[in-house]
Scaffold this motif. Structure first.
Motif, PDB file in Angstrom:
ATOM      1  N   GLY A 250       0.808  -1.217   0.000  1.00 55.26           N
ATOM      2  CA  GLY A 250       0.000   0.000   0.000  1.00 55.26           C
ATOM      3  C   GLY A 250       0.834   1.256   0.000  1.00 55.26           C
ATOM      4  N   GLY A 251       2.037   1.194   0.589  1.00 56.49           N
ATOM      5  CA  GLY A 251       2.912   2.349   0.566  1.00 56.49           C
ATOM      6  C   GLY A 251       3.348   2.708  -0.837  1.00 56.49           C
ATOM      7  N   ALA A 252       3.610   1.692  -1.666  1.00 58.94           N
ATOM      8  CA  ALA A 252       3.986   1.940  -3.064  1.00 58.94           C
ATOM      9  C   ALA A 252       2.825   2.567  -3.834  1.00 58.94           C
ATOM     10  CB  ALA A 252       4.413   0.634  -3.728  1.00 58.94           C
ATOM     11  N   VAL A 253       1.595   2.149  -3.532  1.00 59.68           N
ATOM     12  CA  VAL A 253       0.413   2.729  -4.174  1.00 59.68           C
ATOM     13  C   VAL A 253       0.248   4.188  -3.771  1.00 59.68           C
ATOM     14  CG1 VAL A 253      -2.101   2.548  -4.410  1.00 59.68           C
ATOM     15  CG2 VAL A 253      -0.712   0.466  -4.285  1.00 59.68           C
ATOM     16  N   VAL A 254       0.488   4.480  -2.501  1.00 58.26           N
ATOM     17  CA  VAL A 254       0.380   5.854  -1.997  1.00 58.26           C
ATOM     18  C   VAL A 254       1.415   6.760  -2.663  1.00 58.26           C
ATOM     19  CG1 VAL A 254       0.861   7.279   0.035  1.00 58.26           C
ATOM     20  CG2 VAL A 254      -0.690   5.330   0.217  1.00 58.26           C
ATOM     21  N   ILE A 255       2.651   6.300  -2.743  1.00 52.96           N
ATOM     22  CA  ILE A 255       3.713   7.114  -3.336  1.00 52.96           C
ATOM     23  C   ILE A 255       3.424   7.393  -4.803  1.00 52.96           C
ATOM     24  CG2 ILE A 255       6.157   7.094  -3.993  1.00 52.96           C
ATOM     25  CD1 ILE A 255       6.697   5.610  -1.344  1.00 52.96           C
ATOM     26  N   ASP A 256       2.910   6.416  -5.525  1.00 52.66           N
ATOM     27  CA  ASP A 256       2.557   6.650  -6.930  1.00 52.66           C
ATOM     28  C   ASP A 256       1.490   7.727  -7.053  1.00 52.66           C
ATOM     29  OD1 ASP A 256       2.385   5.571  -9.929  1.00 52.66           O
ATOM     30  OD2 ASP A 256       0.336   5.750  -9.182  1.00 52.66           O
ATOM     31  N   LEU A 257       0.447   7.642  -6.231  1.00 51.10           N
ATOM     32  CA  LEU A 257      -0.640   8.618  -6.313  1.00 51.10           C
ATOM     33  C   LEU A 257      -0.147  10.018  -5.968  1.00 51.10           C
ATOM     34  CD1 LEU A 257      -3.683   9.117  -6.739  1.00 51.10           C
ATOM     35  CD2 LEU A 257      -4.003   8.652  -4.297  1.00 51.10           C
ATOM     36  N   ALA A 258       0.646  10.123  -4.908  1.00 50.90           N
ATOM     37  CA  ALA A 258       1.118  11.440  -4.460  1.00 50.90           C
ATOM     38  C   ALA A 258       2.168  12.035  -5.390  1.00 50.90           C
ATOM     39  CB  ALA A 258       1.684  11.325  -3.050  1.00 50.90           C
ATOM     40  N   SER A 259       2.742  11.237  -6.285  1.00 52.63           N
ATOM     41  CA  SER A 259       3.754  11.749  -7.212  1.00 52.63           C
ATOM     42  C   SER A 259       3.175  12.211  -8.537  1.00 52.63           C
ATOM     43  CB  SER A 259       4.808  10.663  -7.480  1.00 52.63           C
ATOM     44  OG  SER A 259       4.243   9.578  -8.213  1.00 52.63           O
ATOM     45  N   ARG A 260       1.907  11.925  -8.786  1.00 51.95           N
ATOM     46  CA  ARG A 260       1.279  12.275 -10.063  1.00 51.95           C
ATOM     47  C   ARG A 260       0.903  13.756 -10.094  1.00 51.95           C
ATOM     48  NH1 ARG A 260      -0.561   7.933 -13.284  1.00 51.95           N
ATOM     49  NH2 ARG A 260      -0.019   5.905 -12.369  1.00 51.95           N
ATOM     50  N   CYS A 261       1.098  14.359 -11.250  1.00 52.62           N
ATOM     51  CA  CYS A 261       0.840  15.799 -11.391  1.00 52.62           C
ATOM     52  C   CYS A 261      -0.596  16.163 -11.063  1.00 52.62           C
ATOM     53  CB  CYS A 261       1.185  16.248 -12.814  1.00 52.62           C
ATOM     54  SG  CYS A 261       2.931  16.119 -13.224  1.00 52.62           S
ATOM     55  N   ASP A 262      -1.547  15.279 -11.380  1.00 55.01           N
ATOM     56  CA  ASP A 262      -2.956  15.576 -11.150  1.00 55.01           C
ATOM     57  C   ASP A 262      -3.358  15.476  -9.689  1.00 55.01           C
ATOM     58  OD1 ASP A 262      -3.189  15.917 -13.859  1.00 55.01           O
ATOM     59  OD2 ASP A 262      -4.053  13.950 -14.250  1.00 55.01           O
ATOM     60  N   PHE A 263      -2.486  14.909  -8.855  1.00 60.40           N
ATOM     61  CA  PHE A 263      -2.879  14.652  -7.466  1.00 60.40           C
ATOM     62  C   PHE A 263      -1.927  15.238  -6.427  1.00 60.40           C
ATOM     63  CE2 PHE A 263      -4.932  11.346  -9.944  1.00 60.40           C
ATOM     64  CZ  PHE A 263      -6.209  11.298  -9.396  1.00 60.40           C
ATOM     65  N   ARG A 264      -0.662  15.423  -6.772  1.00 53.48           N
ATOM     66  CA  ARG A 264       0.323  15.712  -5.728  1.00 53.48           C
ATOM     67  C   ARG A 264       0.079  17.023  -4.999  1.00 53.48           C
ATOM     68  NH1 ARG A 264       6.135  16.983  -8.575  1.00 53.48           N
ATOM     69  NH2 ARG A 264       5.578  18.885  -9.681  1.00 53.48           N
ATOM     70  N   ASP A 265      -0.549  18.005  -5.643  1.00 51.83           N
ATOM     71  CA  ASP A 265      -0.861  19.264  -4.963  1.00 51.83           C
ATOM     72  C   ASP A 265      -2.200  19.214  -4.241  1.00 51.83           C
ATOM     73  OD1 ASP A 265       1.504  20.498  -5.759  1.00 51.83           O
ATOM     74  OD2 ASP A 265       0.651  21.084  -7.694  1.00 51.83           O
ATOM     75  N   ARG A 266      -2.901  18.108  -4.373  1.00 51.20           N
ATOM     76  CA  ARG A 266      -4.205  17.962  -3.723  1.00 51.20           C
ATOM     77  C   ARG A 266      -4.142  17.069  -2.491  1.00 51.20           C
ATOM     78  NH1 ARG A 266      -7.384  15.606  -8.667  1.00 51.20           N
ATOM     79  NH2 ARG A 266      -9.134  15.555  -7.195  1.00 51.20           N
ATOM     80  N   VAL A 267      -3.021  16.395  -2.294  1.00 49.99           N
ATOM     81  CA  VAL A 267      -2.854  15.497  -1.153  1.00 49.99           C
ATOM     82  C   VAL A 267      -2.359  16.294   0.042  1.00 49.99           C
ATOM     83  CG1 VAL A 267      -1.577  13.510  -0.271  1.00 49.99           C
ATOM     84  CG2 VAL A 267      -2.382  13.520  -2.648  1.00 49.99           C
ATOM     85  N   ALA A 268      -3.050  16.203   1.172  1.00 45.23           N
ATOM     86  CA  ALA A 268      -2.639  16.941   2.364  1.00 45.23           C
ATOM     87  C   ALA A 268      -1.322  16.420   2.900  1.00 45.23           C
ATOM     88  CB  ALA A 268      -3.724  16.846   3.435  1.00 45.23           C
ATOM     89  N   ALA A 269      -1.154  15.097   2.917  1.00 50.44           N
ATOM     90  CA  ALA A 269       0.099  14.477   3.377  1.00 50.44           C
ATOM     91  C   ALA A 269       0.007  12.981   3.123  1.00 50.44           C
ATOM     92  CB  ALA A 269       0.340  14.751   4.864  1.00 50.44           C
ATOM     93  N   ILE A 270       1.163  12.317   3.170  1.00 45.96           N
ATOM     94  CA  ILE A 270       1.182  10.861   3.034  1.00 45.96           C
ATOM     95  C   ILE A 270       1.890  10.248   4.236  1.00 45.96           C
ATOM     96  CG2 ILE A 270       1.245  11.074   0.525  1.00 45.96           C
ATOM     97  CD1 ILE A 270       4.126   9.942   0.632  1.00 45.96           C
ATOM     98  N   ILE A 271       1.466   9.045   4.595  1.00 49.80           N
ATOM     99  CA  ILE A 271       2.082   8.261   5.662  1.00 49.80           C
ATOM    100  C   ILE A 271       2.339   6.870   5.094  1.00 49.80           C
ATOM    101  CG2 ILE A 271       1.830   7.370   8.010  1.00 49.80           C
ATOM    102  CD1 ILE A 271      -0.338   9.557   8.427  1.00 49.80           C
ATOM    103  N   VAL A 272       3.600   6.477   5.023  1.00 52.21           N
ATOM    104  CA  VAL A 272       3.939   5.152   4.498  1.00 52.21           C
ATOM    105  C   VAL A 272       4.674   4.373   5.576  1.00 52.21           C
ATOM    106  CG1 VAL A 272       3.962   5.825   2.076  1.00 52.21           C
ATOM    107  CG2 VAL A 272       6.048   6.064   3.421  1.00 52.21           C
ATOM    108  N   GLU A 273       4.336   3.113   5.695  1.00 47.43           N
ATOM    109  CA  GLU A 273       4.884   2.268   6.751  1.00 47.43           C
ATOM    110  C   GLU A 273       5.411   0.964   6.169  1.00 47.43           C
ATOM    111  OE1 GLU A 273       2.974  -0.258  10.435  1.00 47.43           O
ATOM    112  OE2 GLU A 273       2.420   1.862  10.287  1.00 47.43           O
TER     113      GLU A 273
END
Length: 392
Positions: A250-273
């Protein structure tokens, strides 16, 4: 516990692994189906073959043989047809062609075998049938269905805090590991709900639990995007307070989403474990044999290359590392932390294993709560400067 400055109920250690090989035991009886007989004979054969090897090599070979035999049992018609094709080519043509077909066959088998190793929606066996409900933990919830852009229907639980102004509460989208279902993460979700006090969306990947479809790397990425858009469109939730939490896969899925141009400025923060840098690297760590070590990256069907994506993440990032993780080396979490471009990032280490880090320290929920509060107050203008690591 070490904090460096500028996050399922889960299975126990014996139940879930990043790479889990479910065994299919043949049942006894007066009449056995063909696939059961094949399993019995295959198990006897590989048990004799590996018993003479040294213990570390024996474990690796046994795991690979069980996986290979499982795939052959499922694809025995295809495997038999390919064997006949090779024999015919050798009979009529001889020379190089049969060897070429044999090599291509094994490469194709290995390429597709990675799906069986990585995605374990049937572990434990009842995971596609029974999914526990949040009301078993006293949490109010909505059972929802989310449709992806490729028309796959996903199952999810939206667990909401019962407060007058729900928009004032942050939302955490929870992405679990590679095995089980969202019901297996309800104990962890209960802790988040009661101690961290946020809304929670437990998303079921395609091919898992009651969701439709079949798991794949691009498919999981589309699932994450659909989940984010679902929360973003809810009028009763604040789209500026969406936090992404991912453990292991799930951490890899989170990092992919937060790195995309359409989403990265819309994500408040990410937590990966306890997540990995990429699949080729974790494969070489888990299977330290020459064949895997020399395998080029293009031979991997699934890559989940978080190491190269994390530099595009500008949202506040919290990296949670279990120092006793038996699957993911601590160095991988450190690599991701060091390469992250966020102006606000934290690395916290707990003395926990791969699936029980959240249970090993009473300060676990408070550290996440503190990070969420800081992230909501932070000025998150994109910044790609390097930051020193200050021990707190």
């Amino acid at each position: 516990m070490t904090v460096l400055g500028t996050g399922d109920p889960n299975y126990k250690k014996s139940q879930q692994r990043l790479i889990t090989i479910p065994l299919h035991h043949a049942s006894s009886g007066p009449s056995l189906p063909n696939t059961t007989v094949l399993n019995l004979n295959a198990n006897r054969a590989h048990a004799i073959a590996v018993s003479m090897l040294p213990t570390p090599t024996r474990v690796i070979v046994k795991t690979l043989l069980k996986t290979l035999l499982q795939i052959l049992c499922k694809l025995w018609r295809w495997a038999s047809s390919f064997l006949v094709l090779i024999c015919l080519a050798a009979w009529f043509y001889g020379g190089f062609l049969p060897y070429f077909l044999t090599v291509m066959g094994f490469l194709s088998l290995g390429y597709n075998m990675s799906d069986y190793l990585l995605y374990q929606p049937d572990f434990p066996p009842e995971s596609r049938i029974f999914v526990a409900s949040p009301d078993q933990f006293g949490m109010p919830f909505e059972e929802i269905w989310i449709h992806t852009k490729d028309r796959v229907k996903l199952h999810a639980y939206l667990i909401k805090q019962q407060v007058p102004n729900g928009r004032s509460i942050p939302v955490m989208i929870f992405f679990h590991g590679n095995a089980g279902n969202i019901g297996s993460r309800l104990e962890n979700a209960s802790m988040i709900y009661k101690d961290i006090r946020c809304h929670i969306l437990l998303l079921e990947y395609r091919g898992y639990g009651h969701s439709d479809g079949t798991a794949s790397e691009n498919g999981l990425y589309m699932d994450a995007q659909a989940a984010f858009e679902f929360i973003d469109a809810r009028e009763d939730l604040d789209s500026k307070k969406i936090f992404l939490f991912g453990r292991s896969l799930g951490g890899a899925v989170v990092i992919d989403l937060a790195s995309r141009c359409d989403f990265r400025d819309r994500v408040a923060a990410i937590i990966v474990e306890n997540t990995f840098s990429n699949i080729p690297s974790i494969a070489r760590h888990l299977f330290p044999i020459r064949a895997v070590r020399w395998l080029p990256k293009f031979c991997y069907k699934n890559k989940f290359d978080s190491y190269n994506k994390i530099s595009s993440v500008v949202s506040p990032c919290l990296f949670i590392c279990g120092t006793e993780d038996e699957m993911i080396p601590e160095s991988m979490m450190t690599e991701l932390y060091n390469k992250c471009s966020s102006s606000m990032k934290r690395l916290i280490r707990f003395a926990g294993g791969h699936n029980d880090t959240w249970l090993c320290d009473k300060s676990y929920p408070s550290k996440i709560s503190e990070f969420i509060s800081e992230a909501l107050d932070a000025d998150r203008r994109p910044s790609f400067h390097n930051y020193s690591d200050n021990v707190v």
